[in-house]
Write a protein that holds these residues in place. Structure first.
Motif, PDB file in Angstrom:
ATOM      1  N   ILE A 235      24.848  56.693 120.888  1.00  0.00           N
ATOM      2  CA  ILE A 235      25.950  57.500 120.362  1.00  0.00           C
ATOM      3  C   ILE A 235      26.743  58.131 121.491  1.00  0.00           C
ATOM      4  O   ILE A 235      27.983  58.173 121.468  1.00  0.00           O
ATOM      5  CB  ILE A 235      25.403  58.580 119.409  1.00  0.00           C
ATOM      6  N   ASP A 236      26.033  58.627 122.506  1.00  0.00           N
ATOM      7  CA  ASP A 236      26.680  59.327 123.616  1.00  0.00           C
ATOM      8  C   ASP A 236      27.191  58.394 124.703  1.00  0.00           C
ATOM      9  O   ASP A 236      27.751  58.860 125.707  1.00  0.00           O
ATOM     10  CB  ASP A 236      25.707  60.349 124.218  1.00  0.00           C
ATOM     11  N   GLY A 237      26.992  57.081 124.513  1.00  0.00           N
ATOM     12  CA  GLY A 237      27.506  56.123 125.486  1.00  0.00           C
ATOM     13  C   GLY A 237      26.801  56.157 126.820  1.00  0.00           C
ATOM     14  O   GLY A 237      27.412  55.902 127.864  1.00  0.00           O
ATOM     15  N   CYS A 238      25.506  56.488 126.809  1.00  0.00           N
ATOM     16  CA  CYS A 238      24.742  56.601 128.058  1.00  0.00           C
ATOM     17  C   CYS A 238      24.277  55.238 128.555  1.00  0.00           C
ATOM     18  O   CYS A 238      24.308  54.236 127.826  1.00  0.00           O
ATOM     19  CB  CYS A 238      23.508  57.485 127.838  1.00  0.00           C
ATOM     20  N   ALA A 239      23.804  55.216 129.801  1.00  0.00           N
ATOM     21  CA  ALA A 239      23.159  54.015 130.338  1.00  0.00           C
ATOM     22  C   ALA A 239      21.934  53.695 129.490  1.00  0.00           C
ATOM     23  O   ALA A 239      21.309  54.582 128.899  1.00  0.00           O
ATOM     24  CB  ALA A 239      22.762  54.240 131.791  1.00  0.00           C
ATOM     25  N   ALA A 240      21.575  52.424 129.412  1.00  0.00           N
ATOM     26  CA  ALA A 240      20.547  51.973 128.468  1.00  0.00           C
ATOM     27  C   ALA A 240      19.150  52.475 128.786  1.00  0.00           C
ATOM     28  O   ALA A 240      18.328  52.661 127.884  1.00  0.00           O
ATOM     29  CB  ALA A 240      20.549  50.448 128.410  1.00  0.00           C
ATOM     30  N   THR A 241      18.864  52.718 130.053  1.00  0.00           N
ATOM     31  CA  THR A 241      17.511  53.094 130.468  1.00  0.00           C
ATOM     32  C   THR A 241      17.493  54.510 131.030  1.00  0.00           C
ATOM     33  O   THR A 241      18.288  54.837 131.923  1.00  0.00           O
ATOM     34  CB  THR A 241      16.983  52.120 131.534  1.00  0.00           C
ATOM     35  N   PRO A 242      16.596  55.360 130.543  1.00  0.00           N
ATOM     36  CA  PRO A 242      16.539  56.727 131.071  1.00  0.00           C
ATOM     37  C   PRO A 242      15.929  56.756 132.467  1.00  0.00           C
ATOM     38  O   PRO A 242      15.161  55.870 132.843  1.00  0.00           O
ATOM     39  CB  PRO A 242      15.645  57.459 130.072  1.00  0.00           C
TER      40      PRO A 242
ATOM     41  N   THR B  53      12.680  63.194 131.618  1.00  0.00           N
ATOM     42  CA  THR B  53      13.521  62.004 131.746  1.00  0.00           C
ATOM     43  C   THR B  53      14.893  62.303 131.163  1.00  0.00           C
ATOM     44  O   THR B  53      15.047  63.196 130.326  1.00  0.00           O
ATOM     45  CB  THR B  53      12.914  60.785 131.036  1.00  0.00           C
ATOM     46  N   GLN B  54      15.880  61.528 131.610  1.00  0.00           N
ATOM     47  CA  GLN B  54      17.244  61.800 131.175  1.00  0.00           C
ATOM     48  C   GLN B  54      18.058  60.519 131.165  1.00  0.00           C
ATOM     49  O   GLN B  54      18.005  59.716 132.089  1.00  0.00           O
ATOM     50  CB  GLN B  54      17.887  62.818 132.122  1.00  0.00           C
ATOM     51  N   TYR B  55      18.815  60.325 130.083  1.00  0.00           N
ATOM     52  CA  TYR B  55      19.809  59.257 130.047  1.00  0.00           C
ATOM     53  C   TYR B  55      21.041  59.726 130.819  1.00  0.00           C
ATOM     54  O   TYR B  55      21.502  60.856 130.632  1.00  0.00           O
ATOM     55  CB  TYR B  55      20.186  58.920 128.605  1.00  0.00           C
ATOM     56  N   VAL B  56      21.562  58.865 131.672  1.00  0.00           N
ATOM     57  CA  VAL B  56      22.662  59.251 132.552  1.00  0.00           C
ATOM     58  C   VAL B  56      23.929  58.478 132.210  1.00  0.00           C
ATOM     59  O   VAL B  56      23.925  57.553 131.391  1.00  0.00           O
ATOM     60  CB  VAL B  56      22.287  59.034 134.034  1.00  0.00           C
ATOM     61  N   ASN B  57      25.021  58.881 132.884  1.00  0.00           N
ATOM     62  CA  ASN B  57      26.329  58.249 132.709  1.00  0.00           C
ATOM     63  C   ASN B  57      26.801  58.280 131.262  1.00  0.00           C
ATOM     64  O   ASN B  57      27.412  57.327 130.763  1.00  0.00           O
ATOM     65  CB  ASN B  57      26.304  56.803 133.227  1.00  0.00           C
ATOM     66  N   CYS B  58      26.493  59.379 130.577  1.00  0.00           N
ATOM     67  CA  CYS B  58      26.894  59.531 129.185  1.00  0.00           C
ATOM     68  C   CYS B  58      28.370  59.935 129.106  1.00  0.00           C
ATOM     69  O   CYS B  58      28.928  60.476 130.056  1.00  0.00           O
ATOM     70  CB  CYS B  58      26.040  60.584 128.492  1.00  0.00           C
ATOM     71  N   SER B  59      28.978  59.699 127.970  1.00  0.00           N
ATOM     72  CA  SER B  59      30.383  60.038 127.768  1.00  0.00           C
ATOM     73  C   SER B  59      30.559  61.537 127.545  1.00  0.00           C
ATOM     74  O   SER B  59      29.647  62.230 127.089  1.00  0.00           O
ATOM     75  CB  SER B  59      30.941  59.277 126.562  1.00  0.00           C
ATOM     76  N   ASN B  60      31.749  62.020 127.848  1.00  0.00           N
ATOM     77  CA  ASN B  60      32.149  63.406 127.552  1.00  0.00           C
ATOM     78  C   ASN B  60      31.197  64.451 128.133  1.00  0.00           C
ATOM     79  O   ASN B  60      30.997  65.509 127.535  1.00  0.00           O
ATOM     80  CB  ASN B  60      32.266  63.611 126.038  1.00  0.00           C
ATOM     81  N   ASN B  61      30.594  64.120 129.278  1.00  0.00           N
ATOM     82  CA  ASN B  61      29.698  65.058 129.973  1.00  0.00           C
ATOM     83  C   ASN B  61      28.488  65.467 129.130  1.00  0.00           C
ATOM     84  O   ASN B  61      27.930  66.551 129.308  1.00  0.00           O
ATOM     85  CB  ASN B  61      30.466  66.318 130.401  1.00  0.00           C
ATOM     86  N   THR B  62      28.081  64.607 128.208  1.00  0.00           N
ATOM     87  CA  THR B  62      26.877  64.877 127.427  1.00  0.00           C
ATOM     88  C   THR B  62      25.652  64.374 128.182  1.00  0.00           C
ATOM     89  O   THR B  62      25.768  63.639 129.166  1.00  0.00           O
ATOM     90  CB  THR B  62      26.933  64.193 126.053  1.00  0.00           C
TER      91      THR B  62
END
Length: 307
Positions: A232-239, A251-260
Motif C-alpha cells: 500500500i505504501d509503495g515500499c521496497a519488497a524486502t524489509p 526491521t523496516q520497509y524502506v523507500n516507501c511513498s510519501n515519507n511513510t
C-alpha cells in the motif's frame, strides 16, 4: 485638553482588539472523565484525558487507544501507562470501549473483520463508532485534525488495522501491538499510512507466524500483514534489519511513498503483552523487557501528520 484627546484616541484604537477576544469559553477544570455516544442503538463509552496544559495551547494531537478482548478503558490506561505519557507529551488521549457481550462477564470486543466474539458475531459497526467519536471530539476539544493516531492491543490492534484501512483520510499513523490484520474486505486505504507494529516471537495467543490462537481463531501471519501495508505504501519488497539485539529485532520497509514507513519491533521475550507495561490480568503473559512500547509509539507518532 490635548492629553484628553490623546487618551480618547488610544482608547478607541484598543477597544476593538479587546472586544474581539474569546470570553465565552471558560477554561477546562475537569481533565479526566468518561463520556458516551449513541451509535446504532448502543450507548458507546469512552474515557477521555486532556493534558494538564490543555488551557494554555490552541491545539493538541489525539491518540485513540483500543483495549484488547475482555479489556476496558480503565484497564488499558492503568496497565500500559498511556495517560502518564500523554500528559507529559501534551497529547489528548481517548480510550473507547467495545460493546460488551450479552454473557455474564460482559466481555468487550471489537469487530475487526473475522475477529472477535460478540462484536464480530453481531456485526457491530465499530468503524462508524470511531468515525463519529472523532467528529465529536474534534468539535468539542482543541484537536489538530492532522495529528490523530490509533494504537491498540490484541483485538484492539486488529481494530487499529481496520481503521487504517477504512479511515485513512483521518488518521496520520497507526501502531498495533500483538495483533494482526483480520479484515474480511480488501484493505484499500485512501492514502498511504505509516505503520509501527510491535509483537513478541513468544506470543502463542496471536502467533507472530500465524495460526490458531486465542479462543480457537485463526490469525493471519504478521509478516503477511506488513507486506500488505508495504505494498500500500509503495515500499521496497524486502524489509531491512535496522537493529538486532539480544531482546528484540527491528526491521523496516524502506523507500516507501510519501515519507511513510512500515516498521516491526519483534521481541524475543515476553508474550501476548504490551512491552514495558503491566500484565492485563493475573494469568496474562509477562510483558517484554526489551523496551517501553508506549515510549516507542509516541516517538513514532510525533513524526507524522496528515498532508
Amino acid at each position: 485638553m490635548k492629553q484628553l484627546i490623546v487618551y480618547l484616541v488610544l482608547t478607541l484604537l484598543t477597544f476593538p482588539a479587546t472586544s474581539c477576544r474569546k470570553t465565552d469559553t471558560p477554561p477546562i477544570t475537569v481533565f479526566h472523565f468518561y463520556d458516551t455516544l449513541a451509535v446504532d442503538g448502543y450507548s458507546r463509552s469512552c474515557l477521555i484525558n486532556l493534558p494538564p496544559n490543555y488551557n494554555d495551547n490552541p491545539h493538541f494531537a489525539l491518540v485513540i487507544a483500543l483495549h484488547g478482548t475482555a479489556g476496558s478503558a480503565a484497564q488499558m490506561e492503568t496497565d500500559y501507562k498511556l495517560t502518564n505519557k500523554s500528559n507529559s507529551a501534551g497529547f489528548i488521549i481517548v480510550y473507547p470501549e467495545g460493546v460488551p457481550s450479552d454473557g455474564l462477564l460482559g466481555i468487550r470486543t471489537w469487530n475487526a473483520g473475522s475477529c472477535c466474539d460478540f462484536a464480530m458475531q453481531h456485526n457491530i459497526d465499530d468503524v462508524k463508532f470511531i468515525k463519529l467519536l472523532i467528529q465529536k471530539l474534534t468539535a468539542n476539544y482543541k484537536i489538530d485534525r492532522k495529528r490523530i493516531y490509533v494504537t491498540g492491543m490484541s483485538n484492539g490492534a486488529m481494530m487499529a488495522y481496520r481503521l487504517g484501512c477504512e479511515l485513512s483520510d483521518q488518521l496520520a499513523a497507526i501502531a498495533p501491538v500483538s495483533g494482526t490484520l483480520m479484515t474480511t474486505a480488501p484493505c484499500e486505504p485512501a492514502r498511504k499510512m505509516p505503520v509501527l507494529h510491535i509483537h513478541s516471537a513468544m506470543d502463542t495467543k496471536v502467533p507472530f507466524a500465524g495460526g490458531v490462537g486465542l479462543a480457537g481463531y485463526y490469525f493471519h501471519p504478521v509478516d503477511s500483514t506488513l507486506r500488505v501495508w508495504a505494498g500500500i505504501d509503495g515500499c521496497a519488497a524486502t524489509p531491512q534489519v535496522v537493529t538486532d539485539t539480544a531482546l528484540y529485532t527491528q526491521t523496516q520497509y524502506v523507500n516507501c511513498s510519501n515519507n511513510t514507513t512500515v516498521q516491526l519491533y519483534l521481541t524475543k521475550d515476553g508474550g501476548h503483552s504490551w512491552p514495558g507495561g503491566l500484565p492485563a490480568r493475573p494469568a496474562a503473559d509477562a510483558p517484554s523487557n526489551a523496551f517501553d512500547a508506549t515510549d516507542l509509539i509516541w516517538e513514532f507518532f510525533k513524526k507524522y501528520e496528515l498532508p
